[in-house]
Design an enzyme around this catalytic site. Structure first.
Site, PDB file in Angstrom:
ATOM      1  N   TYR A   9     -63.135 -31.185   1.127  1.00 29.31           N
ATOM      2  CA  TYR A   9     -64.023 -32.542   1.001  1.00 29.31           C
ATOM      3  C   TYR A   9     -64.275 -32.834  -0.432  1.00 29.31           C
ATOM      4  O   TYR A   9     -64.640 -32.134  -1.221  1.00 29.31           O
ATOM      5  CB  TYR A   9     -65.276 -32.523   1.600  1.00 29.31           C
ATOM      6  CG  TYR A   9     -65.107 -32.098   3.374  1.00 29.31           C
ATOM      7  CD1 TYR A   9     -64.293 -33.014   3.847  1.00 29.31           C
ATOM      8  CD2 TYR A   9     -65.619 -31.019   3.850  1.00 29.31           C
ATOM      9  CE1 TYR A   9     -64.293 -32.915   5.596  1.00 29.31           C
ATOM     10  CE2 TYR A   9     -65.492 -30.855   5.199  1.00 29.31           C
ATOM     11  CZ  TYR A   9     -64.833 -31.765   6.201  1.00 29.31           C
ATOM     12  OH  TYR A   9     -64.879 -31.455   7.361  1.00 29.31           O
TER      13      TYR A   9
ATOM     14  N   HIS B 145     -53.567 -34.773  13.962  1.00 25.69           N
ATOM     15  CA  HIS B 145     -54.809 -34.473  13.303  1.00 25.69           C
ATOM     16  C   HIS B 145     -56.148 -34.961  14.070  1.00 25.69           C
ATOM     17  O   HIS B 145     -56.065 -35.980  14.639  1.00 25.69           O
ATOM     18  CB  HIS B 145     -54.664 -35.018  11.762  1.00 25.69           C
ATOM     19  CG  HIS B 145     -55.547 -34.342  11.003  1.00 25.69           C
ATOM     20  ND1 HIS B 145     -56.988 -34.802  10.700  1.00 25.69           N
ATOM     21  CD2 HIS B 145     -55.529 -33.455   9.868  1.00 25.69           C
ATOM     22  CE1 HIS B 145     -57.582 -34.161   9.871  1.00 25.69           C
ATOM     23  NE2 HIS B 145     -56.616 -33.507   9.381  1.00 25.69           N
TER      24      HIS B 145
ATOM     25  N   PHE C  27     -62.376 -27.849   6.839  1.00 24.68           N
ATOM     26  CA  PHE C  27     -63.166 -28.693   7.932  1.00 24.68           C
ATOM     27  C   PHE C  27     -64.741 -28.475   7.937  1.00 24.68           C
ATOM     28  O   PHE C  27     -65.635 -29.102   8.739  1.00 24.68           O
ATOM     29  CB  PHE C  27     -62.617 -28.433   9.490  1.00 24.68           C
ATOM     30  CG  PHE C  27     -61.315 -29.011   9.478  1.00 24.68           C
ATOM     31  CD1 PHE C  27     -61.031 -30.585   9.644  1.00 24.68           C
ATOM     32  CD2 PHE C  27     -60.265 -28.159   9.528  1.00 24.68           C
ATOM     33  CE1 PHE C  27     -59.788 -30.698   9.868  1.00 24.68           C
ATOM     34  CE2 PHE C  27     -58.883 -28.675   9.845  1.00 24.68           C
ATOM     35  CZ  PHE C  27     -58.574 -29.805   9.956  1.00 24.68           C
TER      36      PHE C  27
ATOM     37  N   ASP D 179     -56.960 -30.362   1.940  1.00 28.51           N
ATOM     38  CA  ASP D 179     -57.607 -30.212   0.659  1.00 28.51           C
ATOM     39  C   ASP D 179     -59.474 -30.234   0.896  1.00 28.51           C
ATOM     40  O   ASP D 179     -59.488 -30.940   2.004  1.00 28.51           O
ATOM     41  CB  ASP D 179     -57.196 -31.069  -0.357  1.00 28.51           C
ATOM     42  CG  ASP D 179     -57.537 -32.423  -0.346  1.00 28.51           C
ATOM     43  OD1 ASP D 179     -57.970 -33.043   0.889  1.00 28.51           O
ATOM     44  OD2 ASP D 179     -57.737 -33.255  -1.427  1.00 28.51           O
TER      45      ASP D 179
END
Length: 223
Positions: free
Chosen positions: A68, A188, A79, A66
């Site tokens: 920031y 991740h 990202f 989701d």
């Protein structure tokens, strides 16, 4: 509701915008704004990933979770942060792997718009979030919309590279046709997990090798 989204995506996804779940998303966001809640990213950037990467240009799908949730960071691209905003820890690790994989200089910016414009769909599975509350919009229906996006890409396109980093992204494997696309999976890039298999995954060079093999222009990862 007239959704402002890039025209090729609007055509591919037009049925979604009139479904009850999408109307519920819209009402939920309106209600929270009326209550004075701050929502990221700003309204005009909610569909930024689609606007920067038209459907016919998609080569790579990079799934995030989701947006920031801190001020000034979210820009509708997974990202990515705007120019002048320090790259968050996961993005720092992505840049480290890029350097180790292909020798790319560590960028001065965390703005990944250049990737998006080359065909990297920087897709978060939730397109909005409440300020300072991670995953706060993960249950309002966005997953239905973004799952459809992934399904449409899988069904209507060929030779797409899906970068699935972490358990959450890898749950989408079931809706991707692995016979005609490449799935690259690892942990991740978060500092909590990067050293357990993200570093050294060489996903950037593997992505370009696959694209070139299928006569598709590779991604210039330099920013």
């Amino acid at each position: 509701m007239d959704v402002k989204i890039e025209s090729s995506w609007k055509k591919v996804l037009e049925e979604e915008f009139i479904k009850p779940y999408f109307k519920q998303i819209t009402e939920h966001l309106k209600t929270e704004k009326a209550q004075g809640k701050i929502i990221y990213p700003p309204g005009p950037l909610i569909f930024n990933a689609f606007d920067k990467t038209p459907f016919n240009k998609v080569k790579v799908v990079l799934l995030g979770q989701d947006p920031y949730h801190n001020p000034g960071q979210a820009m509708g691209l997974s990202f990515s942060v705007p120019n002048g905003v320090p790259p968050p820890p996961s993005l720092v690790n992505i840049f480290k792997e890029l350097h180790d994989d292909i020798g790319m200089d560590i960028p001065k910016t965390g703005n990944l718009t250049k990737w998006a414009e080359q065909g990297v769909l920087l897709l978060n599975t939730s397109l909005t979030v409440r300020a300072n509350e991670p995953m706060s919009h993960s249950k309002i229906g966005w997953h239905l919309f973004t799952d459809t996006v992934i399904e449409k890409i899988s069904a209507l396109k060929e030779n797409i590279v899906f970068l699935l980093w972490g358990k959450f992204a890898q749950e989408k494997q079931a809706i991707i046709n692995e016979k005609k696309h490449l799935l690259l999976k690892s942990v991740h890039p978060s500092p909590l997990s990067a050293k357990h298999g993200f570093f050294g995954n060489k996903h950037f060079s593997k992505t370009n090798a696959y694209l070139v093999k299928h006569q598709i222009d590779p991604i210039d990862w330099a920013l």
